[in-house]
Design a protein around this motif. Structure first.
Motif, PDB file in Angstrom:
ATOM      1  N   ILE A 223       0.835  -1.206   0.000  1.00 26.92           N
ATOM      2  CA  ILE A 223       0.000   0.000   0.000  1.00 26.92           C
ATOM      3  C   ILE A 223       0.868   1.255   0.000  1.00 26.92           C
ATOM      4  N   LYS A 224       2.039   1.194   0.632  1.00 25.17           N
ATOM      5  CA  LYS A 224       2.938   2.351   0.595  1.00 25.17           C
ATOM      6  C   LYS A 224       3.437   2.609  -0.827  1.00 25.17           C
ATOM      7  N   GLN A 225       3.688   1.533  -1.573  1.00 21.36           N
ATOM      8  CA  GLN A 225       4.094   1.694  -2.969  1.00 21.36           C
ATOM      9  C   GLN A 225       2.963   2.294  -3.798  1.00 21.36           C
ATOM     10  N   LEU A 252      -3.405   4.555  20.595  1.00 18.87           N
ATOM     11  CA  LEU A 252      -2.616   5.670  21.104  1.00 18.87           C
ATOM     12  C   LEU A 252      -1.731   6.254  20.010  1.00 18.87           C
ATOM     13  N   GLU A 253      -1.147   5.372  19.200  1.00 18.41           N
ATOM     14  CA  GLU A 253      -0.337   5.814  18.077  1.00 18.41           C
ATOM     15  C   GLU A 253      -0.923   5.221  16.798  1.00 18.41           C
ATOM     16  N   VAL A 254      -1.304   6.084  15.875  1.00 19.18           N
ATOM     17  CA  VAL A 254      -1.912   5.638  14.622  1.00 19.18           C
ATOM     18  C   VAL A 254      -0.847   5.602  13.535  1.00 19.18           C
ATOM     19  N   GLU A 255      -0.650   4.444  12.951  1.00 22.40           N
ATOM     20  CA  GLU A 255       0.324   4.316  11.865  1.00 22.40           C
ATOM     21  C   GLU A 255      -0.150   5.104  10.647  1.00 22.40           C
ATOM     22  N   GLU A 256       0.776   5.703   9.954  1.00 24.92           N
ATOM     23  CA  GLU A 256       0.450   6.483   8.769  1.00 24.92           C
ATOM     24  C   GLU A 256      -0.297   5.640   7.739  1.00 24.92           C
ATOM     25  N   GLU A 257       0.071   4.368   7.672  1.00 21.67           N
ATOM     26  CA  GLU A 257      -0.555   3.483   6.691  1.00 21.67           C
ATOM     27  C   GLU A 257      -2.034   3.253   6.979  1.00 21.67           C
ATOM     28  N   GLU A 258      -2.456   3.453   8.229  1.00 19.69           N
ATOM     29  CA  GLU A 258      -3.879   3.306   8.548  1.00 19.69           C
ATOM     30  C   GLU A 258      -4.713   4.333   7.778  1.00 19.69           C
ATOM     31  N   THR A 259      -4.206   5.548   7.657  1.00 18.06           N
ATOM     32  CA  THR A 259      -4.946   6.561   6.906  1.00 18.06           C
ATOM     33  C   THR A 259      -4.996   6.208   5.425  1.00 18.06           C
ATOM     34  N   MET A 260      -3.970   5.527   4.944  1.00 20.08           N
ATOM     35  CA  MET A 260      -3.960   5.090   3.550  1.00 20.08           C
ATOM     36  C   MET A 260      -5.061   4.058   3.307  1.00 20.08           C
ATOM     37  N   CYS A 261      -5.226   3.143   4.257  1.00 18.04           N
ATOM     38  CA  CYS A 261      -6.288   2.134   4.136  1.00 18.04           C
ATOM     39  C   CYS A 261      -7.665   2.783   4.043  1.00 18.04           C
ATOM     40  N   GLN A 262      -7.871   3.830   4.845  1.00 16.57           N
ATOM     41  CA  GLN A 262      -9.170   4.509   4.811  1.00 16.57           C
ATOM     42  C   GLN A 262      -9.345   5.255   3.490  1.00 16.57           C
ATOM     43  N   PHE A 263      -8.260   5.862   3.013  1.00 15.72           N
ATOM     44  CA  PHE A 263      -8.325   6.637   1.768  1.00 15.72           C
ATOM     45  C   PHE A 263      -8.728   5.760   0.591  1.00 15.72           C
ATOM     46  N   ILE A 264      -8.089   4.599   0.457  1.00 13.32           N
ATOM     47  CA  ILE A 264      -8.367   3.776  -0.721  1.00 13.32           C
ATOM     48  C   ILE A 264      -9.781   3.193  -0.668  1.00 13.32           C
TER      49      ILE A 264
END
Length: 485
Positions: A223-225, A252-264
């Motif tokens: 997903i990062k790619q 407590l800490e949200v990984e940046e990739e979590e927002t990517m999952c929501q975006f797609i």
């Protein structure tokens, strides 16, 4: 992946039997059904007996009649596809395994065999079969865990539960009400309305996100790619900020990739409205480029002087977005039955069906730089949906319809179904079909919005318009027309 792959041999055969009867004439010969299902006579008769007994025990409105080597199906007007799946779901070991992994994330063979009350040898066979089916999603069950890219795991579970849990039960099953505040915030932020169906879709995705957000060992490499072209995308940054605020309540800490999952998800599953997605197209990126290429194909059949309908562009963009971010699809038989495809294609007189395949091939090769073979059944699904777009482009001038017709999904998805219903049922000048409107008066409603009921008699479509649905509706209409005034 066909949904039937997740069922045992008997239940798979019973689903195929029901599908064959739904697509057959009102009273098909036993020989025809044997050829369609590839079952032996003794097995078919056994399945009919067991299905009728199960339906009776569960007080389920289904009965298969066998009379002089002819077979007919009776099913309640309010029975949905999910209801049929739920009737047979308790017998599926594979779905029980998947649900256990959804809840527990990992297992030992000894423990899971005990929970499922099966032998370890049987469990190993079931896991091997599951891995074969999951391969098209890039997923596998190995060393007690479901492994693969995180967005693919969530995408798979979303499809699994969307297809198998009746909408009337989903709110309680996944406690969807807890996400209503977030849904309202999204509606306000983007200044748009959201249908009940889309609210269910979004809440289900949030429920899956909540279940998995705290897990360790999540894989985000792919997903990062895929998101690299969108990292500085203003539209992504807007979604990112909104999702960070929301997800912070669950970790407590949200990984940046979590927002990517929501975006797609919200940008490819027809969640955001056409006018919102139109803004996204202006920021570029692979999906935007693919949509532009898709429009060139459409222009081959639409005169340059005519404007393309906003809904057609929107649906095309959503489907091409799924082709970029995901692989694999869990589909019901609607996409695989040639009779369904022929019914839509013939009714719409679609002369350019090959354009859908050509469009997908060029987009995958020239823009996404990916092989079409890796799509799995997502290729079948996307080809079907793009055919619907092409059908809509050709026939976007709607007729006046009668009887209330309430259909879930976009206009491009609904119009082919509506056209088929009109051509099949509007055979009497007294009968017409038109869109359902609660402010108007109707005698009857045809619907595939399974979580809605209506103040007048109604009928739930069992899938794409098929011979069974048409025959049932003809009987209802004829009965209505013969009633005394």
């Amino acid at each position: 992946m066909h949904l039937e792959e997740l069922f045992e041999k008997r239940e798979k055969g019973q689903l195929e039997l029901i599908a064959a009867l739904m697509n057959a004439s009102a009273e098909a010969s036993l020989k025809e059904i044997l050829l369609e299902t590839d079952l032996s006579r003794s097995t078919l008769l056994k399945y009919i007996e067991e299905l009728n007994l199960l339906a009776e025990e569960e007080n389920f409105a289904l009965n298969i009649h066998l009379n002089n080597d002819h077979v007919s199906l009776q099913m309640g007007h309010q029975v949905t596809k999910e209801d049929l799946i739920q009737l047979l779901l308790p017998f599926s070991v594979k779905i029980k395994i998947l649900h256990y992994l959804y809840q527990k994330d990992e297992f030992t063979v000894q423990k899971l065999a005990q929970v499922l009350t099966i032998s370890e040898a049987t469990l190993h066979r079931q896991l091997a079969a599951l891995n074969t089916s999951l391969a098209e999603f890039g997923l596998s069950i190995k060393n007690g865990r479901l492994r693969g890219e995180e967005h693919q795991i969530r995408y798979f579970y979303y499809q699994l539960y969307w297809l198998t849990i009746p909408k009337k039960e989903m709110a309680q099953e996944f406690s969807l009400q807890q996400f209503q505040g977030m849904i309202e915030a999204i509606k306000q932020f983007w200044a748009m309305d959201m249908s009940t169906t889309n609210q269910y879709k979004l809440a289900l995705w949030f429920s899956i996100t909540k279940q998995r957000i705290g897990l360790k060992h999540k894989e985000f490499k792919r997903i990062k790619q895929l998101m690299q072209p969108y990292s500085n995308h203003r539209f992504f940054q807007q979604v990112r900020q909104q999702m960070l605020r929301y997800l912070s309540r669950y970790a407590l800490e949200v990984e940046e990739e979590e927002t990517m999952c929501q975006f797609i998800f919200i940008t490819t599953m027809s969640i955001l409205s056409p006018h919102v997605m139109e803004r996204k197209l202006g920021y570029g990126g692979p999906v935007s480029h693919a949509t532009t290429k898709g429009l060139k194909f459409i222009r081959a059949i639409v005169p340059l002087g005519e404007n393309l309908n906003e809904q057609a562009l929107y649906t095309l963009n959503q489907m091409l977005g799924q082709l970029y971010f995901f692989k694999g699809a869990l589909i019901d038989r609607s996409y695989s039955l040639e009779s369904d495809l022929a019914l839509i294609g013939n009714a719409m007189a679609l002369e350019h069906a090959d354009l859908a395949q050509e469009m997908i091939e060029e987009v995958m090769k020239d823009i996404y730089l990916s092989k079409i073979g890796q799509l799995g059944d997502l290729l079948n699904k996307s080809r079907w949906r793009i055919m619907e777009v092409l059908s809509f482009v050709i026939y976007q001038n709607p007729q006046q319809f009668q009887i209330g017709v309430a259909l879930a999904g976009s206009e491009t998805k609904c119009l082919p179904v509506l056209t088929v219903l009109r051509q099949q049922l509007e055979v009497n000048r007294l009968v017409t079909l038109e869109w359902w409107d609660s402010s108007q008066s109707f005698d009857f409603v045809i619907s595939n919005v399974y979580n809605e009921s209506y103040p007048v008699p109604y009928y739930y479509l069992k899938g794409a318009p098929n011979a069974f649905d048409i025959q049932q509706l003809e009987e209802i209409i004829n009965e209505h027309l013969t009633l005394p005034q």
